[in-house]
Motif scaffolding. Sequence first.
Motif, PDB file in Angstrom:
ATOM      1  N   ASP B  35      19.805  11.133 -34.280  1.00 20.10           N
ATOM      2  CA  ASP B  35      18.547  10.496 -33.884  1.00 20.10           C
ATOM      3  C   ASP B  35      18.325   9.180 -34.632  1.00 20.10           C
ATOM      4  O   ASP B  35      17.226   8.669 -34.696  1.00 20.10           O
ATOM      5  CB  ASP B  35      17.368  11.458 -34.097  1.00 20.10           C
ATOM      6  CG  ASP B  35      17.287  11.948 -35.524  1.00 20.10           C
ATOM      7  OD1 ASP B  35      18.181  11.596 -36.321  1.00 20.10           O
ATOM      8  OD2 ASP B  35      16.338  12.679 -35.847  1.00 20.10           O
ATOM      9  N   TYR B 245      14.539   7.300 -30.584  1.00 22.36           N
ATOM     10  CA  TYR B 245      15.192   7.395 -31.897  1.00 22.36           C
ATOM     11  C   TYR B 245      14.152   7.591 -32.991  1.00 22.36           C
ATOM     12  O   TYR B 245      13.142   6.892 -33.041  1.00 22.36           O
ATOM     13  CB  TYR B 245      16.019   6.146 -32.175  1.00 22.36           C
ATOM     14  CG  TYR B 245      17.262   6.072 -31.318  1.00 22.36           C
ATOM     15  CD1 TYR B 245      18.373   6.848 -31.624  1.00 22.36           C
ATOM     16  CD2 TYR B 245      17.304   5.249 -30.196  1.00 22.36           C
ATOM     17  CE1 TYR B 245      19.515   6.794 -30.835  1.00 22.36           C
ATOM     18  CE2 TYR B 245      18.436   5.190 -29.400  1.00 22.36           C
ATOM     19  CZ  TYR B 245      19.545   5.963 -29.726  1.00 22.36           C
ATOM     20  OH  TYR B 245      20.660   5.913 -28.943  1.00 22.36           O
ATOM     21  N   ARG B 246      14.415   8.543 -33.874  1.00 21.49           N
ATOM     22  CA  ARG B 246      13.470   8.817 -34.938  1.00 21.49           C
ATOM     23  C   ARG B 246      13.565   7.752 -36.035  1.00 21.49           C
ATOM     24  O   ARG B 246      12.582   7.376 -36.653  1.00 21.49           O
ATOM     25  CB  ARG B 246      13.739  10.200 -35.551  1.00 21.49           C
ATOM     26  CG  ARG B 246      12.514  10.840 -36.180  1.00 21.49           C
ATOM     27  CD  ARG B 246      12.839  12.224 -36.685  1.00 21.49           C
ATOM     28  NE  ARG B 246      13.800  12.181 -37.772  1.00 21.49           N
ATOM     29  CZ  ARG B 246      13.488  11.849 -39.025  1.00 21.49           C
ATOM     30  NH1 ARG B 246      12.244  11.561 -39.337  1.00 21.49           N
ATOM     31  NH2 ARG B 246      14.408  11.835 -39.955  1.00 21.49           N
TER      32      ARG B 246
END
Lengths: 342, 541
Positions: B35, B245-246
């Motif tokens: 991520d 996306y983290r």
Amino acid sequence: MARASKLAVIGERLAQALPALAGIVIVTFLLTRALPGDPAVQFAGPAADAKSIEEIRKSLGLDRSLPEQFFIYLGQLVRGDLGQSISTGQPVLSELVQRLPASLELTLAALALSISIALPLGILAATRPDSWVDHLCRFVTTAGVSLPTFFTGLALVYVFYYLLGLAPAPMGRLDIVVLSPPAVTGFYTIDALLNGDPATFRAALAQLVLPAVTLALFTLAPIARMTRGAMLQVLGADFVRTARAAGLSGRKVLFTYAFRNALLPVITTLGMVFSFTLGANVLVEKVFAWPGVGSYAIEALVVSDYAAVQGFVLAMAILFVALNLLIDIAYTLVDPRIGVED
Amino acid sequence: MHRRKFLAGAGAAVAGSELLPFLKSSAAWAQAPADTLVVATGTTINSLDLHRVGTNRPSYQVTVNIYDRLLSFGTKTTPEGAVVYDYAKLEGELAESWETAPDGLSITFKLKPNATFWDGTPVTAADVKWSFDRAVSLGGFPTVQMRAGGLVKPEQFEAVDDRTFRIQLLRKSKLTLPDLAVPVPFVLSSRIGKAKATEKDPWATEHFHRNPMGSGAYKVERWDPGQQIVYVRNDKWTGGALPAYRRVIIREIPAQATRRALVERGDVHLAFEVPAKDAKEMMAKGSATVIGAPIDNCLHVLCPNLAFEPFKDKRVRQAIAYAVPYQQIFDQAAYGRGAKMWGGASTEPQSIAWPQPFPYDTNIDKAKDLLSQTAFKDGFEVPLSFDLGTAEWGEPTALLIQEGLAKIGITAKIEKIPGANWRTVALVEKKLPLHLENFGGWLNTPCYYFFWSYIKGALFNSSNYDDAEMKELIDATLHLDMNDPAYTPKIKRMIAKAFDDVPRIPLWQPYLDSAMRKDVDGYTSWFHRQPDVRYLTPKKA
């Protein structure tokens, strides 16, 4: 007695450096002002008009007269304040503290590598003139000087990273997944060891290898050449012949008598190589995204960032003074004839 | 040669290399979590606060990704399949709805009810007012950009209640709403701002320079100036669809060759802004996905400066416009990554599309003929300047123009001007006789482009063009609604004059290309030419 006079010599050398530093402060101040380009225009941004440029000029203090600016700068220097870099938005001092160790770590690693190859190579070449070692030495030195570091760096990246995938991604001092170790010396490898973190040490070392090899290839040449030349000269000298005639072992003659005497010009060369490597770092830093002082100074110069350029030159000047002193001391250690006169 | 033996030996060498840390296969190195997105850029972010004095262009991406504005633009897909922002489609970011008063002189915004800053405090109209006051008061670029939308002074902004914000306009303008969607009018926490303000720094620029506090999609987790910035997702974001996306790492990689190697090897997901040559090669090789779109309202142009004698004569300028080897430049400097801006069919514009091809083509006979009618029929010498900062396209372009001009007896001497000096001599002092320029307007209307580059004294009018009718046309159209019946004829007249007077000779409209790994999706091109990482997603299989 001898110890005291040695200290006196060091003190004297330091005192001699003061006028040089003062000169450097004045010259860099004037030179940066003489640079073409107007920082106010540069930093006013893409769509600024005359009014906003004037506002910026005022906030940067550039609307004042030159002497006034100079005295403000001196006042800051006395307080240990190198000013604020406009291009990076950080205090110049903290930036240098961050970036200088990066450059030093790279340069020292490269020098250590090149010395460990160049000295034996030079000695072997001198003891066996016109042998294959000598030819190898000649080839390596010629190639080392003639290949620009930018090219060597890119070639190494291409082969070892891009094609073979052996080297880690050339993305600076550490891989993205690794956090920097707590800062003690600013050298990541040493800090990682101090922190007892072998994984980070390996990661930092791995990033260091290709750029250090690039620089080492470049610095190898002068050191090897100088070692070979100095050794040849000393080996032909009378006292070596005498030592040989006296039946001393070849090893003893080579290392105790010849090498020690040949070391003086080598040390001088080392000092010079070290200083120009710090400057020549720029291109290597660019290729490997290495956050060192070289690339910092170039970026600052391109945008007329006065404070950053002045801070960089001053830091370099101080470094050189320290380096010269170190070399002088090394002389007195290697050769007792030099230095202390009673 | 025993092939088998050799291969076995090579295998052993690789196995042995595992022992050495630096010879490990790079696949074992940079395995960032799934991520996490890694972006390589060639530029340096120098501040987290766009309003601060000295904040450079690359830093605008921080504002885009971590702050919210009242409005944002929607997106659309180009015929080539690239996703780009849509100037015609405004969407709310902090604003839930907005309404223009019937007289057109005020706009009232309703804020989203659950929008909060990262510290949990709600975003109120007072925060919006404080942020807008800040942008129009600090001076420099933010103030100029606000002014373009008719936002000039704090008295125009009013926090009616916690969720209602009103802008009083000095005049009706079609530029006001779009100007609220550019990076500049972003909203910061006024609570923090007021607490950190000092007498010398009433807008807390020194604080926000390093410590942002906004309500945007990402927060800054870490900033190592000159090396990287790390964004981490704000899971409570209300401005739009939550990014995929983290964590996003933006790494500064100065050497273009290194950036290309990194994206081709897959160690970074996205190399933002790759030169046309690399874009073309990577596309041909298929080693990375290259997505590019023409930059709206942006042109690479050749500027003859009307303050200098030969170029005062319109026929000399037209002769030059006929002597430029457009196609060659397009192939060898733009590598085909652009839109052609020459060979237009008629000297009368058929539409108000901008930019549009000018009615010139490489025609040496016509160029010679035009020049022979002037006092400069024997040719002359002139320096041809370009900005070293744009040497990638500037240098080959200048060389080809030099060749073209030589064919009609004009000797051009090429002068490369360092970046720091360029703005001063070219745009502020306007003293380069013949030079390359590449202005692009954020707000996508023809009148906006002309406002910046065809009025005497305007920053990007580096040709010193001065024409009373042109100025009148620009003044009349700049704020005029595009649906107004008077708009189209005036713009056509404006473009026709630009065709005929040619103070700026368009070469091509550039593309902004980025290269990415094949598993990255959602790349969107923006007028501000910065990476907006909020839209990127892993590609679904």
